[in-house]
Design a protein around this motif. Sequence first.
Motif, mmCIF file in Angstrom:
data_model
loop_
_atom_site.group_PDB
_atom_site.id
_atom_site.type_symbol
_atom_site.label_atom_id
_atom_site.label_comp_id
_atom_site.label_asym_id
_atom_site.label_seq_id
_atom_site.Cartn_x
_atom_site.Cartn_y
_atom_site.Cartn_z
ATOM 1 N N PHE A 1 -4.013 0.326 -5.758
ATOM 2 C CA PHE A 1 -3.349 -0.132 -6.972
ATOM 3 C C PHE A 1 -2.064 -0.863 -6.602
ATOM 4 C CE2 PHE A 1 -5.667 3.673 -8.447
ATOM 5 C CZ PHE A 1 -6.381 3.126 -9.511
ATOM 6 N N ASP A 2 -1.936 -2.103 -7.037
ATOM 7 C CA ASP A 2 -0.727 -2.895 -6.822
ATOM 8 C C ASP A 2 0.312 -2.443 -7.857
ATOM 9 O OD1 ASP A 2 1.311 -4.792 -6.842
ATOM 10 O OD2 ASP A 2 -0.051 -6.506 -6.806
ATOM 11 N N PRO A 3 1.444 -1.885 -7.416
ATOM 12 C CA PRO A 3 2.427 -1.363 -8.376
ATOM 13 C C PRO A 3 3.030 -2.438 -9.278
ATOM 14 C CG PRO A 3 3.320 -1.337 -6.160
ATOM 15 C CD PRO A 3 1.878 -1.708 -6.037
ATOM 16 N N ASP A 4 3.002 -3.690 -8.860
ATOM 17 C CA ASP A 4 3.514 -4.760 -9.717
ATOM 18 C C ASP A 4 2.547 -5.054 -10.868
ATOM 19 O OD1 ASP A 4 5.858 -5.114 -8.206
ATOM 20 O OD2 ASP A 4 4.811 -6.460 -6.815
ATOM 21 N N ARG A 5 1.272 -4.920 -10.607
ATOM 22 C CA ARG A 5 0.259 -5.155 -11.650
ATOM 23 C C ARG A 5 -0.041 -3.898 -12.447
ATOM 24 N NH1 ARG A 5 -5.047 -7.792 -9.611
ATOM 25 N NH2 ARG A 5 -5.322 -7.981 -11.850
ATOM 26 N N TYR A 6 0.025 -2.746 -11.774
ATOM 27 C CA TYR A 6 -0.355 -1.470 -12.389
ATOM 28 C C TYR A 6 0.762 -0.454 -12.159
ATOM 29 C CZ TYR A 6 -4.793 -3.899 -11.718
ATOM 30 O OH TYR A 6 -5.780 -4.838 -11.700
ATOM 31 N N PRO A 7 1.778 -0.455 -13.016
ATOM 32 C CA PRO A 7 2.898 0.486 -12.846
ATOM 33 C C PRO A 7 2.404 1.940 -12.857
ATOM 34 C CG PRO A 7 3.399 -1.159 -14.523
ATOM 35 C CD PRO A 7 1.951 -1.318 -14.177
ATOM 36 N N PHE A 8 3.018 2.727 -12.018
ATOM 37 C CA PHE A 8 2.589 4.114 -11.855
ATOM 38 C C PHE A 8 2.614 4.898 -13.158
ATOM 39 C CE2 PHE A 8 3.671 8.589 -11.078
ATOM 40 C CZ PHE A 8 2.459 8.988 -10.537
ATOM 41 N N ASP A 9 3.624 4.710 -13.988
ATOM 42 C CA ASP A 9 3.698 5.497 -15.222
ATOM 43 C C ASP A 9 2.481 5.253 -16.116
ATOM 44 O OD1 ASP A 9 4.675 2.887 -15.774
ATOM 45 O OD2 ASP A 9 5.949 3.616 -17.398
ATOM 46 N N ARG A 10 1.975 4.042 -16.134
ATOM 47 C CA ARG A 10 0.775 3.745 -16.930
ATOM 48 C C ARG A 10 -0.471 4.355 -16.285
ATOM 49 N NH1 ARG A 10 2.079 -2.492 -18.079
ATOM 50 N NH2 ARG A 10 3.871 -2.172 -19.445
ATOM 51 N N LEU A 11 -0.551 4.257 -14.956
ATOM 52 C CA LEU A 11 -1.692 4.847 -14.259
ATOM 53 C C LEU A 11 -1.714 6.362 -14.451
ATOM 54 C CD1 LEU A 11 -1.593 2.872 -10.882
ATOM 55 C CD2 LEU A 11 -3.267 2.604 -12.729
ATOM 56 N N ALA A 12 -0.547 6.978 -14.351
ATOM 57 C CA ALA A 12 -0.462 8.431 -14.508
ATOM 58 C C ALA A 12 -0.872 8.851 -15.914
ATOM 59 C CB ALA A 12 0.957 8.911 -14.200
ATOM 60 N N LYS A 13 -0.455 8.112 -16.914
ATOM 61 C CA LYS A 13 -0.825 8.417 -18.303
ATOM 62 C C LYS A 13 -2.335 8.268 -18.488
ATOM 63 C CE LYS A 13 0.460 7.209 -23.048
ATOM 64 N NZ LYS A 13 -0.730 6.867 -23.722
ATOM 65 N N GLU A 14 -2.889 7.189 -17.973
ATOM 66 C CA GLU A 14 -4.336 6.955 -18.064
ATOM 67 C C GLU A 14 -5.108 8.090 -17.385
ATOM 68 O OE1 GLU A 14 -7.545 3.715 -16.280
ATOM 69 O OE2 GLU A 14 -5.431 3.146 -16.440
ATOM 70 N N VAL B 1 2.946 10.899 -5.537
ATOM 71 C CA VAL B 1 1.656 10.422 -6.011
ATOM 72 C C VAL B 1 1.678 8.904 -6.210
ATOM 73 C CG1 VAL B 1 -0.073 10.618 -7.841
ATOM 74 C CG2 VAL B 1 1.108 12.655 -7.021
ATOM 75 N N ALA B 2 2.808 8.341 -6.602
ATOM 76 C CA ALA B 2 2.900 6.886 -6.778
ATOM 77 C C ALA B 2 2.554 6.169 -5.480
ATOM 78 C CB ALA B 2 4.297 6.498 -7.253
ATOM 79 N N ASP B 3 2.968 6.718 -4.351
ATOM 80 C CA ASP B 3 2.632 6.119 -3.053
ATOM 81 C C ASP B 3 1.142 6.245 -2.762
ATOM 82 O OD1 ASP B 3 5.332 5.586 -2.806
ATOM 83 O OD2 ASP B 3 5.692 7.129 -1.293
ATOM 84 N N ALA B 4 0.550 7.362 -3.157
ATOM 85 C CA ALA B 4 -0.888 7.553 -2.960
ATOM 86 C C ALA B 4 -1.665 6.512 -3.754
ATOM 87 C CB ALA B 4 -1.297 8.964 -3.361
ATOM 88 N N TYR B 5 -1.238 6.224 -4.970
ATOM 89 C CA TYR B 5 -1.933 5.220 -5.773
ATOM 90 C C TYR B 5 -1.900 3.865 -5.075
ATOM 91 C CZ TYR B 5 -2.967 7.963 -9.949
ATOM 92 O OH TYR B 5 -3.502 8.847 -10.837
ATOM 93 N N ARG C 1 -13.257 5.820 -11.530
ATOM 94 C CA ARG C 1 -13.402 5.073 -12.789
ATOM 95 C C ARG C 1 -12.206 4.142 -12.996
ATOM 96 N NH1 ARG C 1 -15.504 10.016 -14.784
ATOM 97 N NH2 ARG C 1 -13.590 10.478 -15.946
ATOM 98 N N MET C 2 -11.012 4.615 -12.671
ATOM 99 C CA MET C 2 -9.819 3.783 -12.799
ATOM 100 C C MET C 2 -9.886 2.598 -11.838
ATOM 101 S SD MET C 2 -6.934 6.799 -13.173
ATOM 102 C CE MET C 2 -5.537 5.672 -13.048
ATOM 103 N N LEU C 3 -10.317 2.848 -10.615
ATOM 104 C CA LEU C 3 -10.458 1.775 -9.631
ATOM 105 C C LEU C 3 -11.502 0.764 -10.100
ATOM 106 C CD1 LEU C 3 -10.360 3.985 -6.415
ATOM 107 C CD2 LEU C 3 -8.651 2.253 -7.032
ATOM 108 N N HIS C 4 -12.628 1.256 -10.581
ATOM 109 C CA HIS C 4 -13.718 0.388 -11.042
ATOM 110 C C HIS C 4 -13.254 -0.524 -12.180
ATOM 111 C CE1 HIS C 4 -17.788 -0.909 -11.957
ATOM 112 N NE2 HIS C 4 -17.534 -0.625 -13.234
ATOM 113 N N ARG C 5 -12.503 0.016 -13.117
ATOM 114 C CA ARG C 5 -12.012 -0.782 -14.241
ATOM 115 C C ARG C 5 -11.147 -1.958 -13.781
ATOM 116 N NH1 ARG C 5 -11.977 4.399 -17.123
ATOM 117 N NH2 ARG C 5 -9.831 4.888 -16.504
ATOM 118 N N ARG C 6 -10.603 -1.849 -12.586
ATOM 119 C CA ARG C 6 -9.728 -2.904 -12.062
ATOM 120 C C ARG C 6 -10.388 -3.695 -10.938
ATOM 121 N NH1 ARG C 6 -7.250 1.337 -14.078
ATOM 122 N NH2 ARG C 6 -5.340 1.000 -15.275
ATOM 123 N N GLY C 7 -11.681 -3.462 -10.730
ATOM 124 C CA GLY C 7 -12.406 -4.201 -9.694
ATOM 125 C C GLY C 7 -12.046 -3.781 -8.286
ATOM 126 N N LEU C 8 -11.541 -2.565 -8.129
ATOM 127 C CA LEU C 8 -11.143 -2.067 -6.813
ATOM 128 C C LEU C 8 -12.224 -1.149 -6.252
ATOM 129 C CD1 LEU C 8 -7.426 -1.277 -7.715
ATOM 130 C CD2 LEU C 8 -8.268 -3.233 -6.397
#
Length: 115
Positions: free
Chosen positions: A66-79, A57-61, A34-41
């Motif tokens: 997930f591009d860490p410059d566009r989608y910082p890990f802390d935000r992805l983890a919270k989501e 886990v940040a490396d796994a993302y 679902r997270m990937l879909h929301r970003r067109g991935l």
Amino acid sequence: MEPASGPGGFRYVIWDFNGTLLDDVALCIDILNRMLHRRGLAAVGTEQYLTLFGCPVADAYQRFGFDPDRYPFDRLAKEYMEEYLPASLRDAGLRKGVNAALARFSKAGMRQVVL
């Protein structure tokens, strides 16, 4: 009082929770997709998820796309956790054989710890 020694002379068993005790792989993949879909991935299947997931886990993302410059890990983890926490209580059970394993180690007098 020290616990009894179990198989191999060990006295403690340290369990990881999700994926080891809790059968939550399908749930994790569903949330990730679902997270990937929301970003067109592109979505991932079980085999790809198990191959790409790891620590940190940040490396796994990043491996999931997930591009860490566009989608910082802390935000992805919270989501992720905002979806995971309520869903895991509702939708995930213990993995097959967990109760028997816990009982066997307990019967052997070993202390068990969950991370």
